[in-house]
Design a protein around this motif. Structure first.
Motif, PDB file in Angstrom:
ATOM      1  N   LEU A 219       0.833  -1.211   0.000  1.00 28.14           N
ATOM      2  CA  LEU A 219       0.000   0.000   0.000  1.00 28.14           C
ATOM      3  C   LEU A 219       0.862   1.254   0.000  1.00 28.14           C
ATOM      4  N   ALA A 220       1.966   1.226   0.734  1.00 30.44           N
ATOM      5  CA  ALA A 220       2.851   2.390   0.744  1.00 30.44           C
ATOM      6  C   ALA A 220       3.413   2.639  -0.641  1.00 30.44           C
ATOM      7  N   LEU A 221       3.804   1.565  -1.337  1.00 31.01           N
ATOM      8  CA  LEU A 221       4.357   1.720  -2.680  1.00 31.01           C
ATOM      9  C   LEU A 221       3.315   2.244  -3.658  1.00 31.01           C
ATOM     10  N   ILE A 222       2.060   1.975  -3.355  1.00 28.97           N
ATOM     11  CA  ILE A 222       0.999   2.428  -4.255  1.00 28.97           C
ATOM     12  C   ILE A 222       0.601   3.864  -3.956  1.00 28.97           C
ATOM     13  N   THR A 223       0.267   4.124  -2.682  1.00 28.43           N
ATOM     14  CA  THR A 223      -0.296   5.434  -2.355  1.00 28.43           C
ATOM     15  C   THR A 223       0.774   6.504  -2.181  1.00 28.43           C
ATOM     16  N   GLY A 224       1.923   6.139  -1.634  1.00 26.55           N
ATOM     17  CA  GLY A 224       2.962   7.130  -1.375  1.00 26.55           C
ATOM     18  C   GLY A 224       3.341   7.929  -2.607  1.00 26.55           C
ATOM     19  N   PRO A 225       3.837   7.276  -3.648  1.00 24.88           N
ATOM     20  CA  PRO A 225       4.216   8.033  -4.845  1.00 24.88           C
ATOM     21  C   PRO A 225       3.062   8.832  -5.445  1.00 24.88           C
ATOM     22  N   MET A 226       1.835   8.271  -5.400  1.00 26.51           N
ATOM     23  CA  MET A 226       0.721   9.013  -5.984  1.00 26.51           C
ATOM     24  C   MET A 226       0.431  10.286  -5.201  1.00 26.51           C
ATOM     25  N   GLU A 227       0.602  10.210  -3.896  1.00 26.66           N
ATOM     26  CA  GLU A 227       0.340  11.402  -3.084  1.00 26.66           C
ATOM     27  C   GLU A 227       1.285  12.528  -3.486  1.00 26.66           C
ATOM     28  N   GLY A 228       2.547  12.167  -3.742  1.00 24.62           N
ATOM     29  CA  GLY A 228       3.496  13.187  -4.166  1.00 24.62           C
ATOM     30  C   GLY A 228       3.215  13.670  -5.580  1.00 24.62           C
ATOM     31  N   ARG A 229       2.972  12.705  -6.490  1.00 24.94           N
ATOM     32  CA  ARG A 229       2.747  13.079  -7.886  1.00 24.94           C
ATOM     33  C   ARG A 229       1.548  14.008  -8.040  1.00 24.94           C
ATOM     34  N   SER A 230       0.498  13.741  -7.273  1.00 27.02           N
ATOM     35  CA  SER A 230      -0.724  14.541  -7.425  1.00 27.02           C
ATOM     36  C   SER A 230      -0.667  15.800  -6.569  1.00 27.02           C
ATOM     37  N   ARG A 231       0.495  16.079  -5.981  1.00 31.91           N
ATOM     38  CA  ARG A 231       0.615  17.263  -5.113  1.00 31.91           C
ATOM     39  C   ARG A 231      -0.485  17.254  -4.067  1.00 31.91           C
ATOM     40  N   LEU A 232      -0.611  16.149  -3.358  1.00 31.86           N
ATOM     41  CA  LEU A 232      -1.618  16.017  -2.308  1.00 31.86           C
ATOM     42  C   LEU A 232      -3.033  16.224  -2.853  1.00 31.86           C
ATOM     43  N   GLY A 233      -3.224  15.891  -4.119  1.00 29.76           N
ATOM     44  CA  GLY A 233      -4.555  16.009  -4.687  1.00 29.76           C
ATOM     45  C   GLY A 233      -4.804  17.315  -5.403  1.00 29.76           C
ATOM     46  N   THR A 234      -3.820  18.183  -5.417  1.00 28.39           N
ATOM     47  CA  THR A 234      -3.990  19.465  -6.115  1.00 28.39           C
ATOM     48  C   THR A 234      -3.999  19.269  -7.622  1.00 28.39           C
ATOM     49  N   ARG A 235      -3.069  18.415  -8.083  1.00 31.09           N
ATOM     50  CA  ARG A 235      -2.979  18.155  -9.510  1.00 31.09           C
ATOM     51  C   ARG A 235      -3.711  16.847  -9.806  1.00 31.09           C
ATOM     52  N   THR A 236      -4.384  16.779 -10.945  1.00 30.43           N
ATOM     53  CA  THR A 236      -5.045  15.527 -11.305  1.00 30.43           C
ATOM     54  C   THR A 236      -4.098  14.729 -12.199  1.00 30.43           C
ATOM     55  N   ALA A 237      -3.761  13.548 -11.715  1.00 29.36           N
ATOM     56  CA  ALA A 237      -2.801  12.728 -12.445  1.00 29.36           C
ATOM     57  C   ALA A 237      -3.462  12.097 -13.669  1.00 29.36           C
ATOM     58  N   SER A 238      -2.682  11.878 -14.700  1.00 34.54           N
ATOM     59  CA  SER A 238      -3.215  11.259 -15.911  1.00 34.54           C
ATOM     60  C   SER A 238      -3.341   9.749 -15.713  1.00 34.54           C
ATOM     61  N   THR A 239      -4.158   9.157 -16.558  1.00 35.13           N
ATOM     62  CA  THR A 239      -4.325   7.702 -16.482  1.00 35.13           C
ATOM     63  C   THR A 239      -2.998   7.007 -16.714  1.00 35.13           C
ATOM     64  N   ALA A 240      -2.216   7.520 -17.657  1.00 38.76           N
ATOM     65  CA  ALA A 240      -0.926   6.895 -17.941  1.00 38.76           C
ATOM     66  C   ALA A 240      -0.034   6.910 -16.708  1.00 38.76           C
TER      67      ALA A 240
END
Lengths: 215, 215
Positions: free
Chosen positions: B171-192
DNA sequence: GGTGATTTGTACTTGCTGGTTCAATTTAGT
DNA sequence: ACTAAATTGAACCAGCAAGTACAAATCACC
């Protein structure tokens, strides 16, 4: 903003600006942005309310300055920890565990937790602060770690890999579980627990990224 | 969802309670707790302000009820995703990537992000909500995932390991990087981007925990 | 159509807090 | 000691939102 940095015309008394900023962070961390009233900040700084407005224009700039100052301090500490990977001893695993443990301790600092919490909490009101704080902490930390991992990969201590994702994942393995264990900073984790998380994080990291002899 | 569930003594008109709770979450997610005024919630629910106070005593209970309702919904969705691991196909890696990707999509939902944000933001005012939300989401999700991983380990698809830590780390490997990539939800990440994170997370997970033939 | 409960709109009270004003006081530097 | 800047304390204003009161309108059910 009477005299900011130049410091030619010294203040009537000692420089209260720093005291105000420190007090502001303390009170903001204690109450949150909306609940923190300027009166309490002034009291915490041992200063009258108008004096606060003499140095910082309004509550918002007070918040921004206090946060950026702490951000820089936290970043410096984190970078100094990662720098330890520049001279990895003969036992790579032990070195990584040491670094991981120190990073965990950093993340559990009251100051660090308050910083994360405040930025996250005020994302609606100050969306740009997210970028500022995140770029100066997570991003730069990840970058620095990636640099070190790249060198370790070249020197054969790690298998060939993309250092950026390796760094991202190592940090996730370190901070993710701790965030859950500490209930987002509500509970204070024991030293043993931090050591355990560091050990197991490095273990899976080396299983995935270690050179065959380190796996 | 006019009349909620049992509800023998029907309300004067339709049951507005649910509409009020839904509107409350929407407005709280939009403004934050302090900035959300009851007036706006009432408007969002298409209801007069006194009606809100008829159903929920005050702003705080409004907040609590709205949050717990959403918590339960998010938990149910997450559990249904993990349940897919009960029948892993012949290709374990593909199945894990699918589950990881779906979890990522869940975490990036507006509702899920708002829930995380609101609980985190109000930790100072309502510290007990942290425990409630975290136990009903992270903990139970981790528990369910650990169950599935344990079966996979027993059936020889994963190496022998502690399923709890394995789940925590996946779960850490899944959610951790996404939290950073999406800027804590500020940016919407692409499907890719989500697919990429899922793939690389499963890759390191399998390198660390996969049985030799899956590594 | 009648009745009782619920909803509605409006207005009101209450309390808090950001930000300002101002005269009095203290301080630093000369 | 003297001056100019900074600080202080207190009071003050303005705005905003929580929560309440109440009479009028509306609905469910018979």
């Amino acid at each position: 903003m009477t005299t900011s940095a130049g410091r030619t015309a010294s203040r009537g008394r000692i420089d209260k600006r720093q005291a105000i900023l420190d007090a502001a962070f303390i009170v903001f961390a204690r109450r949150g942005y909306a609940q923190a009233c300027v009166q309490e900040i002034a009291e915490e700084a041992g200063v009258a309310k108008p004096t606060v407005y003499n140095h910082l224009n309004d509550k918002e700039t007070l918040f921004r300055h206090a946060l950026t100052a702490v951000t820089d301090a936290v970043l410096a500490e984190n970078l100094s920890v990662v720098e330890r990977l520049r001279n990895p001893g003969p036992d790579l695993r032990a070195t990584l565990e040491d670094v991981a443990y120190r990073l965990i301790r950093m993340c559990c600092t009251k100051r660090s937790r308050s910083l994360r919490w405040l930025t996250y909490a005020q994302v609606a009101r100050f969306p740009d602060l997210i970028d500022l704080v995140l770029s100066r902490t997570s991003d730069q930390l990840c970058e620095a770690l990636a640099d070190r991992l790249a060198r370790l990969s070249l020197s054969g201590h790690l298998r060939a890999c993309d250092p950026a994702t390796a760094a991202e994942q190592l940090l996730a393995l370190i901070t993710g579980p701790m965030e859950g264990r500490s209930r987002l900073g509500t509970r204070t984790a024991s030293t043993a627990e931090m050591h355990a998380v560091a050990t197991v994080a490095v273990d899976t990291f080396l299983r995935a990224y270690g050179a065959p002899e380190n796996r």
